[in-house]
Design an enzyme around this catalytic site. Structure first.
Site, PDB file in Angstrom:
ATOM      1  N   HIS A 121      39.917  23.912  41.570  1.00 43.51           N
ATOM      2  CA  HIS A 121      41.157  24.693  41.347  1.00 43.51           C
ATOM      3  C   HIS A 121      41.226  26.104  41.943  1.00 43.51           C
ATOM      4  CE1 HIS A 121      42.459  21.437  38.718  1.00 43.51           C
ATOM      5  NE2 HIS A 121      42.576  21.914  37.537  1.00 43.51           N
ATOM      6  N   HIS A 195      49.728  23.339  35.529  1.00 43.81           N
ATOM      7  CA  HIS A 195      49.008  23.207  34.467  1.00 43.81           C
ATOM      8  C   HIS A 195      49.286  23.250  33.165  1.00 43.81           C
ATOM      9  CE1 HIS A 195      44.757  21.769  33.709  1.00 43.81           C
ATOM     10  NE2 HIS A 195      44.630  21.628  34.839  1.00 43.81           N
ATOM     11  N   TYR A 197      49.808  21.737  29.425  1.00 40.07           N
ATOM     12  CA  TYR A 197      49.257  20.727  28.347  1.00 40.07           C
ATOM     13  C   TYR A 197      50.424  20.479  27.996  1.00 40.07           C
ATOM     14  CZ  TYR A 197      44.489  21.668  29.692  1.00 40.07           C
ATOM     15  OH  TYR A 197      43.289  22.103  30.329  1.00 40.07           O
ATOM     16  N   GLU A 315      49.825  16.826  36.586  1.00 44.48           N
ATOM     17  CA  GLU A 315      49.736  17.754  37.504  1.00 44.48           C
ATOM     18  C   GLU A 315      49.910  17.054  38.882  1.00 44.48           C
ATOM     19  OE1 GLU A 315      45.433  19.357  37.492  1.00 44.48           O
ATOM     20  OE2 GLU A 315      45.273  18.406  35.652  1.00 44.48           O
TER      21      GLU A 315
END
Length: 351
Positions: A121, A195, A197, A315
Site C-alpha cells: 500500500h 479501502h 470496509y 479494492e
C-alpha cells in the site's frame, strides 16, 4: 499545492474541524448529501471516507462503512500490527510489490519493506497518511468534493513528482463515484484504490450473513507472502467462486481478475436491511479483503468493537506486483500521459 486552510471554498456549511495533527495542522471533515438522504463524510487526511449513511426501507440511516470518530484514532491505527486503512486512499501502489523492488527504464528502485520485506500500500507513509488539499466542493444535485495531492519525486523512493486528483461525487442515483487522475514528471508506477470496509447491516455488526457476487472466473495465484506468482487460479469448483451469490467468507485476501466494463463487477446483499451495493470499475482487478481487526486496542465509531468479520473491502485496482510481472496489465505512468481511474459503489433497496 499544499493549502493549509479552506478559506477559498465558497460554501463551508458542510465542513467542520475533525482534529489537529501534532504540528497543529487542521484536518477537516466534509459532508455530501444527495436528494435521497444519503450522507457521506470524508476527511482531508488520506482523502478518507469516515461515514456513509444509507436510508433503509424502514427509513433508518445505516452507516455502512467502518471508521473512527476521531483523527487521533486514525493516526493510532497506523501503529497497529497490521493497519486497517479504514476508508482511505491507497497509493502510490495498492497491494504488494515483491521484495519492495522494481526496475523501470533500466533503473532499479528499492522501496520500504513494510510487509514481511515486501512493500504494501505504498510503503511506510502512503497516501492514506498524507494531508490532501481540497480543491473543489459543490453542493446541489450530485454534490462532489475534489482532493489534490502532490507526491514529491522519490516519495517512498518512487520516481517522479506525482500530481493526483480524486473527486468523490454522491449522485442522485445513490452512487458514490470515485474519479482519479494523475500526472508525473518522470516515468513511474502507479496503482490507486479505495479501502472502505463495507457492512450493509451497519458498521457495528458482522458481514458473514451477507451475500456476495463477484463476476470473475479466476484469481491471482499467490505465494505464502500473498505475492502473485504470475499464474492464475481457475475458480470453477473453488470456494471463492462467487459468480452465484454466496455468503461472505470469514477470511479472504485475494485479487479477482475482472473484465473492465460498464457492467457490475461485484455486489453485496443484506437481507436484514434490504440493501444491496453494486460495484463498477474500469480496473482489471478487484481485491477482496475481510478484516479490519483493531486488536481490541482501538474502538470504532460509536464505541463499536471491530473484529475480523466487521467489514469487507472491494479494492478496485491493477494487479499487485504488476511492475515485476511483464504479462500483467501495464502499471507504468509515463511522463506526459495521464492516469485515470473510475470506480462506483451504488446503493439500492432489494426489490
Amino acid at each position: 499545492m499544499k493549502i493549509k486552510h479552506i478559506s477559498h471554498l465558497q460554501d463551508q456549511s458542510n465542513c467542520k474541524l475533525f482534529g489537529l495533527l501534532s504540528d497543529n495542522e487542521e484536518i477537516h471533515s466534509f459532508e455530501l448529501t444527495n436528494k435521497n438522504g444519503i450522507k457521506v463524510q470524508i476527511i482531508n487526511y488520506g482523502a478518507t471516507v469516515t461515514s456513509l449513511k444509507i436510508p433503509s426501507t424502514n427509513g433508518k440511516l445505516i452507516d455502512v462503512v467502518l471508521g473512527f470518530d476521531t483523527l487521533e484514532s486514525y493516526l493510532q491505527s497506523y501503529n497497529l500490527p497490521s493497519p486497517p486503512y479504514f476508508g482511505t486512499t491507497i497509493g502510490r501502489y495498492a497491494g504488494r510489490i515483491n521484495k519492495g523492488t522494481f526496475t523501470l527504464n533500466g533503473k532499479t528502485f528499492q522501496l520500504a519493506g513494510n510487509n514481511n520485506g515486501n512493500t504494501l500500500h505504498g510503503g511506510n507513509v502512503g497516501f492514506g497518511k498524507k494531508v490532501w488539499n481540497v480543491t473543489d466542493l459543490t453542493g446541489g444535485d450530485n454534490p462532489s468534493i475534489t482532493f489534490g495531492l502532490l507526491s514529491e519525486n522519490l516519495d517512498e523512493n518512487f520516481p517522479g513528482e506525482l500530481h493526483i486528483y480524486l473527486t468523490y461525487t454522491l449522485t442522485d442515483e445513490n452512487e458514490l463515484k470515485l474519479e482519479y487522475k494523475a500526472t508525473t514528471t518522470e516515468d513511474t508506477v502507479i496503482n490507486l484504490t479505495h479501502h472502505s470496509y463495507f457492512n450493509l447491516n451497519g458498521h457495528d455488526s458482522s458481514v458473514l450473513d451477507q451475500e456476495m457476487v463477484i463476476v470473475s472466473d479466476k484469481i491471482l495465484e499467490t505465494d505464502s507472502d500473498n505475492i502473485p506468482t504470475g499464474k492464475f487460479t481457475d475458480l470453477t469448483g473453488h470456494n471463492f467462486d462467487f459468480r452465484k451469490p454466496k455468503n461472505c467468507p470469514s477470511s479472504i485476501d485475494n485479487s479477482f481478475v475482472i473484465e473492465p466494463s460498464k457492467e457490475i463487477i461485484a455486489q453485496l446483499f443484506s437481507s436484514e436491511t434490504n440493501l444491496k451495493m453494486s460495484v463498477y470499475t474500469d480496473q482489471p482487478s478487484v481485491h477482496i479483503y475481510v478484516g479490519g481487526n483493531c486488536f481490541d486496542t482501538l474502538k470504532g465509531k460509536e464505541n463499536a468493537n471491530y473484529h475480523k468479520t466487521s467489514g469487507i473491502c472491494f479494492e478496485t485496482q491493477n494487479f499487485p506486483d504488476a511492475p515485476n510481472q511483464p504479462h500483467f496489465p501495464n502499471s507504468v505512468l509515463k511522463k506526459g500521459e495521464e492516469y485515470q481511474q473510475t470506480t462506483v459503489y451504488k446503493f439500492e433497496n432489494i426489490k
